[in-house]
Design an enzyme around this catalytic site. Structure first.
Site, short mmCIF file in Angstrom:
data_model
loop_
_atom_site.label_atom_id
_atom_site.label_comp_id
_atom_site.label_asym_id
_atom_site.label_seq_id
_atom_site.Cartn_x
_atom_site.Cartn_y
_atom_site.Cartn_z
CE1 TYR A 183 -3.57 -2.57 0.63
CE2 TYR A 183 -4.65 -0.47 1.04
CZ TYR A 183 -4.72 -1.82 0.76
OH TYR A 183 -5.95 -2.40 0.62
CE LYS B 82 1.34 -18.11 -1.96
NZ LYS B 82 0.37 -19.25 -1.96
CG ASP C 294 -2.71 -20.48 -0.51
OD1 ASP C 294 -2.16 -20.42 0.61
OD2 ASP C 294 -2.26 -21.18 -1.44
CG ASP D 117 -8.17 -4.44 1.55
OD1 ASP D 117 -9.10 -3.91 2.18
OD2 ASP D 117 -8.10 -4.44 0.30
CG ASP E 91 -13.83 -6.61 2.39
OD1 ASP E 91 -13.56 -5.85 3.34
OD2 ASP E 91 -14.25 -6.22 1.29
C1 IPM Z 1 -10.39 -0.80 3.87
C2 IPM Z 1 -10.63 -0.23 2.48
C3 IPM Z 1 -9.45 0.65 2.10
C4 IPM Z 1 -8.21 -0.23 2.13
C5 IPM Z 1 -9.58 1.35 0.74
C6 IPM Z 1 -10.85 2.17 0.66
C7 IPM Z 1 -8.38 2.18 0.40
O1 IPM Z 1 -10.83 -1.25 1.58
O2 IPM Z 1 -10.25 0.01 4.83
O3 IPM Z 1 -10.33 -2.02 3.99
O4 IPM Z 1 -7.93 -0.93 1.15
O5 IPM Z 1 -7.50 -0.20 3.12
MG MG Z 2 -10.95 -3.19 2.44
#
Ligand code: IPM
Ligand code: MG
Length: 358
Positions: free
Chosen positions: A143, A193, A225, A249, A253
């Site tokens: 990032y 990884k 993975d 990230d 999710d």
């Molecule tokens: C998160 C979001 C951010 C990230 C984006 C919006 C830049 O997906 O906070 O998880 O990737 O960190």
């Molecule tokens: Mg995210």
């Protein structure tokens, strides 16, 4: 005590959900004898619209003058990836993380008792329960690495994004993780990884060194993975999961989805000094903005995390979490978590119900 909180209301549903969370804080203040004062901070697409850039000058300084930061949500199609970097809300998000030194991102994913049936996994799997804490490294890796774009003679344009990690960066997130595990079920799963990446091999060696310092905490290495697979196969096996920025990230999710509602999950981002930043995991949901439809619970639970971690107000944090669980147990639902037969309440009413429960 008096606590000063920076409010980044942001874009889309951000202002609505922050309003409800502020109402909850005020109720906590009333009930427990604290005063919360607020400073509005402009950041995200709304800042681009107002002053031409998503991260106005002085933003970090204002936040640093506060005890904690609460963020609603930023972003939206209006400020997409075709816009210059300084106008994109994501740029502001990364900048504030870096400028406040928020290297540790805590994303709890727990199945709330009243919503166990919302879990999309097999019933046998859901019954085992899910209660994990994802710890994502937030200010390093790909990032923040050097990016490049250049022409080649025979392959057209080529780009690179550098992933770099230092021992210092790995060690500090590792230490936080082991400390966190001591307060929970004492198990750390470190995700990497290492069969491919040099950064992961360094990550693993630092984590192994730390694991020896915390013999009371169980430790395992998990390849990324495999972790993605285990999260849907048997998430009950995880307690604290630590990983680098981009893996975190993606996996966070996934972890939020298996709990059934992303609208319920809070997060905290912290460094070595205050202020820490608290925000719901979900995005700005521009499609339902301004319609009193958004679920304010993730933001309200982010406030509970703020009370617990930034202000050491555990009883107050418990009161907020119990108020949320009671609202859900009593059958109150916003549209995102309602089954067809259930009565739906709006953002404001859900906020009010939770406040009344405190
Ligand atoms: C998160 C979001 C951010 C990230 C984006 C919006 C830049 O997906 O906070 O998880 O990737 O960190
Ligand atoms: Mg995210």
């Amino acid at each position: 005590m008096n606590y000063k909180i920076a409010l980044i209301r942001g874009d889309g549903i951000g202002p609505e959900i922050v309003n409800e969370a502020v109402g909850v804080l005020d109720k906590v203040g009333e009930k427990f004898g604290h005063t919360f004062t607020y400073v509005d901070v402009l950041l995200g697409g709304c800042a681009t619209d107002a002053v031409g850039k998503s991260y106005p000058d002085g933003t970090a300084e204002v936040c640093k003058s506060c005890d904690a930061v609460l963020l609603g949500a930023v972003g939206g199609p209006k400020w997409g990836s075709d816009k210059p970097a300084e106008q994109r809300p994501e740029t502001a998000l990364l900048a504030i993380r870096k400028d406040l030194g928020l290297y540790a991102n805590l994303r709890p994913a727990a199945l709330r008792p009243a919503l166990a049936e919302a879990c999309p996994l097999k019933k046998e799997t859901a019954e085992k329960g899910i209660d994990l804490m994802m710890v994502r490294e937030l200010t390093g890796g790909v990032y923040f690495g050097k990016r490049d774009r250049y022409d080649t003679l025979d392959r057209g344009v080529e780009c690179t994004d550098l992933m770099a990690y230092s021992e210092m960066e790995i060690e500090r997130i590792g230490r936080r993780t082991f400390e966190m595990a001591r307060l929970r079920r004492k198990k750390v799963s470190s995700v990497d990884k290492a069969n491919v990446l040099e950064t992961s091999r360094l990550w693993r060696s630092v984590m192994h060194r730390l694991a020896e310092e915390y013999p009371d905490v169980a430790y395992e290495d998990v390849l990324v993975d495999n972790c993605a697979m285990q999260l849907v196969r048997d998430p009950g096996q995880f307690d604290v999961v630590v990983t680098e920025n981009m893996f975190g990230d993606i996996l966070s999710d996934e972890a939020s989805m298996i709990t059934g509602s992303i609208g319920l999950l809070p997060s905290a981002s912290m460094g070595d000094t205050a202020p820490a930043l608290y925000e719901p995991i979900h995005g700005s949901a521009p499609d339902i903005a301004g319609q009193d439809k958004a679920n304010p619970i993730a933001t309200i639970l982010s406030v509970a995390m703020m009370l617990r971690y930034s202000f050491q107000l555990a009883a107050e944090a418990d009161a907020v979490e119990q108020a949320v669980d009671k609202a859900l147990a009593d059958g109150w639902r916003t549209a995102d978590i309602a089954k067809p037969s259930e009565t739906v309440v709006g953002t404001r009413q859900m906020g009010q119900i939770i406040r009344d429960n405190i």
